[in-house]
Design an enzyme around this catalytic site. Structure first.
Site, PDB file in Angstrom:
ATOM      1  N   GLU A   1      13.824   5.650  31.150  1.00 32.26           N
ATOM      2  CA  GLU A   1      13.501   4.049  31.062  1.00 32.26           C
ATOM      3  C   GLU A   1      12.881   3.533  32.277  1.00 32.26           C
ATOM      4  OE1 GLU A   1      13.971   1.240  29.009  1.00 32.26           O
ATOM      5  OE2 GLU A   1      13.210   0.314  30.647  1.00 32.26           O
TER       6      GLU A   1
ATOM      7  N   GLY B   1      15.754   1.149  24.634  1.00 34.18           N
ATOM      8  CA  GLY B   1      15.684   0.183  23.818  1.00 34.18           C
ATOM      9  C   GLY B   1      16.280   0.657  22.745  1.00 34.18           C
TER      10      GLY B   1
ATOM     11  N   HIS C   1      46.056 -10.444  10.670  1.00 34.62           N
ATOM     12  CA  HIS C   1      46.581  -9.286  11.578  1.00 34.62           C
ATOM     13  C   HIS C   1      46.908  -7.920  10.588  1.00 34.62           C
ATOM     14  CE1 HIS C   1      48.546  -7.400  15.023  1.00 34.62           C
ATOM     15  NE2 HIS C   1      49.528  -7.074  14.127  1.00 34.62           N
TER      16      HIS C   1
ATOM     17  N   GLY D   1       0.799  -1.095   0.133  1.00 31.99           N
ATOM     18  CA  GLY D   1      -0.151  -0.141  -0.056  1.00 31.99           C
ATOM     19  C   GLY D   1       0.799   1.281  -0.013  1.00 31.99           C
TER      20      GLY D   1
HETATM   21  P1  FAD Z   1       7.721  -4.414   7.627  1.00 29.26           P
HETATM   22  O1  FAD Z   1       9.081  -3.913   7.032  1.00 29.26           O
HETATM   23  O2  FAD Z   1       7.074  -3.637   8.633  1.00 29.26           O
HETATM   24  O3  FAD Z   1       7.030  -4.102   6.089  1.00 29.26           O
HETATM   25  C1  FAD Z   1       5.501  -4.437   6.306  1.00 29.26           C
HETATM   26  C2  FAD Z   1       4.838  -3.716   4.852  1.00 29.26           C
HETATM   27  O4  FAD Z   1       3.557  -4.436   4.730  1.00 29.26           O
HETATM   28  C3  FAD Z   1       4.654  -2.262   4.932  1.00 29.26           C
HETATM   29  O5  FAD Z   1       5.429  -1.796   3.905  1.00 29.26           O
HETATM   30  C4  FAD Z   1       3.309  -2.072   4.893  1.00 29.26           C
HETATM   31  O6  FAD Z   1       2.918  -0.572   4.363  1.00 29.26           O
HETATM   32  C5  FAD Z   1       2.813  -3.134   4.212  1.00 29.26           C
HETATM   33  N1  FAD Z   1       1.325  -3.538   4.495  1.00 29.26           N
HETATM   34  C6  FAD Z   1       0.893  -3.366   5.955  1.00 29.26           C
HETATM   35  N2  FAD Z   1      -0.479  -3.907   5.782  1.00 29.26           N
HETATM   36  C7  FAD Z   1      -0.642  -4.139   4.589  1.00 29.26           C
HETATM   37  C8  FAD Z   1      -1.949  -4.143   3.707  1.00 29.26           C
HETATM   38  N3  FAD Z   1      -3.217  -4.376   4.137  1.00 29.26           N
HETATM   39  N4  FAD Z   1      -1.717  -4.245   2.315  1.00 29.26           N
HETATM   40  C9  FAD Z   1      -0.594  -4.000   1.706  1.00 29.26           C
HETATM   41  N5  FAD Z   1       0.366  -3.897   2.313  1.00 29.26           N
HETATM   42  C10 FAD Z   1       0.376  -3.456   3.574  1.00 29.26           C
HETATM   43  N6  FAD Z   1      15.716  -4.235  12.210  1.00 29.26           N
HETATM   44  C11 FAD Z   1      16.984  -4.796  11.803  1.00 29.26           C
HETATM   45  O7  FAD Z   1      17.312  -6.086  12.056  1.00 29.26           O
HETATM   46  N7  FAD Z   1      18.046  -4.128  11.955  1.00 29.26           N
HETATM   47  C12 FAD Z   1      18.066  -2.545  12.175  1.00 29.26           C
HETATM   48  O8  FAD Z   1      18.939  -1.847  11.981  1.00 29.26           O
HETATM   49  C13 FAD Z   1      16.605  -1.994  12.353  1.00 29.26           C
HETATM   50  N8  FAD Z   1      16.590  -1.018  12.433  1.00 29.26           N
HETATM   51  C14 FAD Z   1      15.155  -0.252  12.612  1.00 29.26           C
HETATM   52  C15 FAD Z   1      15.069   0.975  12.859  1.00 29.26           C
HETATM   53  C16 FAD Z   1      13.745   1.600  13.195  1.00 29.26           C
HETATM   54  C17 FAD Z   1      13.780   3.070  13.203  1.00 29.26           C
HETATM   55  C18 FAD Z   1      12.644   0.628  13.114  1.00 29.26           C
HETATM   56  C19 FAD Z   1      11.308   1.043  13.345  1.00 29.26           C
HETATM   57  C20 FAD Z   1      12.892  -0.895  12.918  1.00 29.26           C
HETATM   58  C21 FAD Z   1      14.300  -1.301  12.657  1.00 29.26           C
HETATM   59  N9  FAD Z   1      14.449  -2.845  12.741  1.00 29.26           N
HETATM   60  C22 FAD Z   1      15.731  -2.985  12.229  1.00 29.26           C
HETATM   61  C23 FAD Z   1      13.383  -3.435  12.606  1.00 29.26           C
HETATM   62  C24 FAD Z   1      12.747  -3.677  11.209  1.00 29.26           C
HETATM   63  O9  FAD Z   1      12.461  -2.702  10.616  1.00 29.26           O
HETATM   64  C25 FAD Z   1      11.640  -4.828  11.193  1.00 29.26           C
HETATM   65  O10 FAD Z   1      12.063  -5.929  11.832  1.00 29.26           O
HETATM   66  C26 FAD Z   1      11.368  -5.329   9.782  1.00 29.26           C
HETATM   67  O11 FAD Z   1      11.147  -4.201   8.844  1.00 29.26           O
HETATM   68  C27 FAD Z   1       9.994  -6.401   9.957  1.00 29.26           C
HETATM   69  O12 FAD Z   1       9.793  -6.695   8.546  1.00 29.26           O
HETATM   70  P2  FAD Z   1       8.521  -7.292   7.751  1.00 29.26           P
HETATM   71  O13 FAD Z   1       8.759  -7.531   6.494  1.00 29.26           O
HETATM   72  O14 FAD Z   1       7.699  -8.383   8.705  1.00 29.26           O
HETATM   73  O15 FAD Z   1       7.479  -5.914   7.938  1.00 29.26           O
HETATM   74  P1  NAI Z   2      12.573  -2.047  22.504  1.00 27.09           P
HETATM   75  O1  NAI Z   2      11.689  -3.086  23.014  1.00 27.09           O
HETATM   76  O2  NAI Z   2      14.087  -2.429  22.182  1.00 27.09           O
HETATM   77  O3  NAI Z   2      12.816  -1.050  23.841  1.00 27.09           O
HETATM   78  C1  NAI Z   2      11.807  -0.463  24.533  1.00 27.09           C
HETATM   79  C2  NAI Z   2      12.134   0.204  25.962  1.00 27.09           C
HETATM   80  O4  NAI Z   2      11.181   1.048  26.486  1.00 27.09           O
HETATM   81  C3  NAI Z   2      12.472  -1.144  27.042  1.00 27.09           C
HETATM   82  O5  NAI Z   2      13.661  -0.757  27.417  1.00 27.09           O
HETATM   83  C4  NAI Z   2      11.417  -0.963  27.919  1.00 27.09           C
HETATM   84  O6  NAI Z   2      11.805  -1.367  29.231  1.00 27.09           O
HETATM   85  C5  NAI Z   2      11.122   0.549  27.766  1.00 27.09           C
HETATM   86  N1  NAI Z   2       9.834   1.016  28.309  1.00 27.09           N
HETATM   87  C6  NAI Z   2       8.749   0.508  27.909  1.00 27.09           C
HETATM   88  N2  NAI Z   2       7.633   1.135  28.297  1.00 27.09           N
HETATM   89  C7  NAI Z   2       8.122   2.194  28.918  1.00 27.09           C
HETATM   90  C8  NAI Z   2       7.731   3.173  29.812  1.00 27.09           C
HETATM   91  N3  NAI Z   2       6.318   3.523  29.943  1.00 27.09           N
HETATM   92  N4  NAI Z   2       8.508   4.250  30.151  1.00 27.09           N
HETATM   93  C9  NAI Z   2       9.868   4.156  29.949  1.00 27.09           C
HETATM   94  N5  NAI Z   2      10.435   3.039  29.376  1.00 27.09           N
HETATM   95  C10 NAI Z   2       9.349   2.251  28.739  1.00 27.09           C
HETATM   96  O7  NAI Z   2      11.781  -1.180  21.688  1.00 27.09           O
HETATM   97  P2  NAI Z   2      11.980   0.013  20.625  1.00 27.09           P
HETATM   98  O8  NAI Z   2      13.412   0.609  20.982  1.00 27.09           O
HETATM   99  O9  NAI Z   2      10.904   0.799  20.495  1.00 27.09           O
HETATM  100  O10 NAI Z   2      12.245  -0.972  19.077  1.00 27.09           O
HETATM  101  C11 NAI Z   2      11.327  -1.709  18.791  1.00 27.09           C
HETATM  102  C12 NAI Z   2      11.722  -2.914  17.811  1.00 27.09           C
HETATM  103  O11 NAI Z   2      12.533  -2.451  16.624  1.00 27.09           O
HETATM  104  C13 NAI Z   2      12.686  -3.611  18.628  1.00 27.09           C
HETATM  105  O12 NAI Z   2      11.997  -4.880  19.072  1.00 27.09           O
HETATM  106  C14 NAI Z   2      13.865  -4.047  17.842  1.00 27.09           C
HETATM  107  O13 NAI Z   2      14.222  -5.326  17.651  1.00 27.09           O
HETATM  108  C15 NAI Z   2      13.342  -3.277  16.528  1.00 27.09           C
HETATM  109  N6  NAI Z   2      14.882  -2.541  15.978  1.00 27.09           N
HETATM  110  C16 NAI Z   2      15.858  -2.916  15.711  1.00 27.09           C
HETATM  111  C17 NAI Z   2      16.990  -2.448  15.485  1.00 27.09           C
HETATM  112  C18 NAI Z   2      18.249  -3.037  15.278  1.00 27.09           C
HETATM  113  O14 NAI Z   2      18.242  -4.147  15.206  1.00 27.09           O
HETATM  114  N7  NAI Z   2      19.567  -2.146  15.271  1.00 27.09           N
HETATM  115  C19 NAI Z   2      16.969  -0.844  15.477  1.00 27.09           C
HETATM  116  C20 NAI Z   2      15.643  -0.370  15.870  1.00 27.09           C
HETATM  117  C21 NAI Z   2      14.562  -0.950  16.042  1.00 27.09           C
END
Ligand code: FAD
Ligand code: NAI
Length: 462
Positions: free
Chosen positions: A199, A178, A441, A34
């Site tokens: 936190e 987190g 190394h 979408g």
């Molecule tokens: P998504 O990537 O969420 O994709 C789902 C897609 O489905 C979306 O494009 C949405 O528009 C579409 N969709 C939903 N409903 C419908 C519908 N009904 N019809 C058509 N399309 C639809 N993970 C890492 O491993 N490394 C990282 O560095 C990392 N950084 C992150 C940083 C941030 C700020 C955030 C928010 C997340 C990060 N993540 C990271 C987590 C990672 O983005 C997700 O785990 C991953 O994108 C999940 O993939 P997915 O395919 O399940 O869903």
């Molecule tokens: P998170 O689950 O990593 O961290 C959330 C944090 O918020 C926890 O420490 C929790 O204790 C705290 N929290 C919850 N309720 C709270 C409250 N009321 N007040 C204060 N603290 C509170 O979730 P986050 O950072 O939002 O990321 C979401 C997901 O996105 C994660 O599961 C992560 O796997 C994925 N992600 C992965 C990245 C990567 O792989 N580098 C980068 C960014 C996101």
């Protein structure tokens, strides 16, 4: 009406990888998305734009802190925020267009619009109904709401708003220590904001090996991030340009207020399944709102599968990708397998933090006998030359068999280093197997080998 072997709903890392793999395996495949662009949360508003900002802000940090010492003199660069945003966007665009190219190359049809599942075997997109033998739901996740905190994506933002702020704020409060909070908090700290992280728990990054988590907090504090731990946020209030964050300290119930130009709410994400019509299908869900699947990613509705953030497990792009590939192979009649114990996770701060397998706390809880091999990057020549001696590698191995059970790294390129341990663990390697493998190394990887040596007769350079 068109008909397919497989229709995937969602084009994030779970969906697009499933689509490409299905097509490669000879299945007639379409992917519904979408959004204006392919790639899902990860490419558009997650992994990729956040890593672009982390990279740019790290370069600034290096210029400000380490250039002069290396004999690189001159004025430090200043921040051109609109240009940094352009750089971020062009990185996103290159990647999302790349998926479009891969879809064309593999003959995956992109069905543009929001999809729903009126019944097994049918996917509705707009007014069109498409028939399909199999459906894969890969609709991802969205930020969880926090009671009392109203997000406007300008002053009180989720990660989505935080990636495209109008300017670098003077004061930022991050709710949640987190992954998102610490990555994006680091970005804005390096760009000049005062950043305070509030936190709920008494430690940062829950679930991480406690020793690493402690060291990580120490390093981030040294970089200027402020932490208020054990604090429950009650509510936020906003006026035209500022916000107040009200929180209570859990230890004594005392009430406090912080002021900020921007508040980032980063307290976790939840599956996004709105509008799919899962109620009508009577699909089984977990009590955390995830789609329930069995060990072949099959939901309770025959012919409908689900992967990625919409199901249980770590919300990580590579976990979603592995599931996408595996479910496609299952549908094509193969027998794929994912070892969920071996999914690495990486935090892309500086230094990076990476881990795979069990933490010490997990092993203690299981009552397992284990040994610890540690090696500090202070003993690594490459790290010292690059001002990256802070941090260490920690390998956990079974006390009797020496089999590697987990690895935790905080230090330079931790997110790259972790993979040799993943491969080793995938092959059931012992710490000695790693220790006996020649490592070039001078590389950071030598620190991994030294940690493996520390599980046996001892490291050389410590
Ligand atoms: P998504 O990537 O969420 O994709 C789902 C897609 O489905 C979306 O494009 C949405 O528009 C579409 N969709 C939903 N409903 C419908 C519908 N009904 N019809 C058509 N399309 C639809 N993970 C890492 O491993 N490394 C990282 O560095 C990392 N950084 C992150 C940083 C941030 C700020 C955030 C928010 C997340 C990060 N993540 C990271 C987590 C990672 O983005 C997700 O785990 C991953 O994108 C999940 O993939 P997915 O395919 O399940 O869903
Ligand atoms: P998170 O689950 O990593 O961290 C959330 C944090 O918020 C926890 O420490 C929790 O204790 C705290 N929290 C919850 N309720 C709270 C409250 N009321 N007040 C204060 N603290 C509170 O979730 P986050 O950072 O939002 O990321 C979401 C997901 O996105 C994660 O599961 C992560 O796997 C994925 N992600 C992965 C990245 C990567 O792989 N580098 C980068 C960014 C996101």
């Amino acid at each position: 009406m068109s008909s397919y072997d497989v229709i995937i709903i969602g084009s994030g890392p779970g969906g697009y990888v499933a689509a490409i793999r299905c097509a490669q395996l000879g299945l007639k495949t379409a992917c519904v998305e979408g959004r204006e662009t392919l790639g899902g949360t990860c490419l558009n508003i997650g992994c990729i734009p956040s890593k672009a900002l982390l990279h740019a802000s790290h370069m600034l940090h290096e210029a400000e802190h380490n250039f002069a010492e290396m004999g690189l003199k001159g004025k430090s660069p200043s921040v051109d925020w609109p240009q940094m945003q352009k750089y971020k966007q062009s990185t996103v665009d290159t990647n999302t267009k790349g998926i479009e190219f891969l879809f064309k190359k593999n003959k995956v049809d992109w069905l543009k619009g929001w999809g729903s599942v009126p019944e097994a075997g049918k996917v509705k997109v707009g007014d069109d109904i498409h028939e399909t033998k199999h459906i894969i739901i890969a609709t991802g996740s969205e930020p969880s709401a926090l009671p009392g905190v109203e997000v406007d994506e300008k002053i009180v933002v989720t990660s989505t708003g935080a990636l495209e702020l109008g300017k670098v704020p003077k004061k930022m409060v991050v709710i949640g220590a987190g992954v998102i909070g610490l990555e994006l908090g680091s970005v804005y700290k390096r760009l000049g904001a005062e950043v305070t992280v509030v936190e709920f728990l008494d430690t940062i990054t829950p679930g991480m090996d406690a020793e690493i988590s402690k060291q990580f907090k120490r390093m981030l504090s040294k970089q200027g991030l402020e932490f208020i731990l054990g604090a429950a946020v009650q509510k936020t209030e906003t006026n035209k340009s500022k916000a107040k964050v009200h929180y209570k300290l859990r230890k004594d119930d005392s009430e406090h207020v912080l002021e900020a130009d921007v508040v980032l709410v980063a307290t976790g994400r939840k599956p996004y399944v709105d509008g799919l019509g899962l109620d009508t299908l009577d699909m089984a869900m977990t009590d955390r709102g995830q789609i329930q699947v069995n060990d072949t990613w099959q939901t309770s509705v025959k012919g409908v599968y689900a992967v990625g953030d919409a199901i249980e497990g770590p919300m990580l792009a590579h976990k979603a990708e592995d599931e996408g590939m595996a479910v496609a192979e299952h549908i094509a009649g193969q027998h794929p397998h994912i070892d969920y114990n071996l999914i690495p996770s990486v935090i892309y701060t500086h230094p990076e933090v990476a881990n795979v397998g069990a933490t010490e706390e997990m092993l203690k809880k299981e009552g397992r006998e284990y040994k610890v091999g540690k090696f500090s990057f202070m003993g690594n020549a490459r790290a010292k030359a690059n001002f990256s001696g802070d941090g260490f590698v920690k390998i956990l191995a079974d006390k009797k068999t020496d089999r590697i059970l987990g690895c935790h790294i905080i230090g330079p390129s931790a997110g790259e280093l972790i993979h040799e341990v993943c491969v080793a663990m995938e092959f059931g390697a012992s710490a000695q197997d790693l220790a006996m493998t020649c490592h070039a190394h001078p590389t950071y990887s030598e620190a991994v080998r030294e940690a493996a040596l520390a599980c046996g007769d001892g490291p050389i350079h410590m």
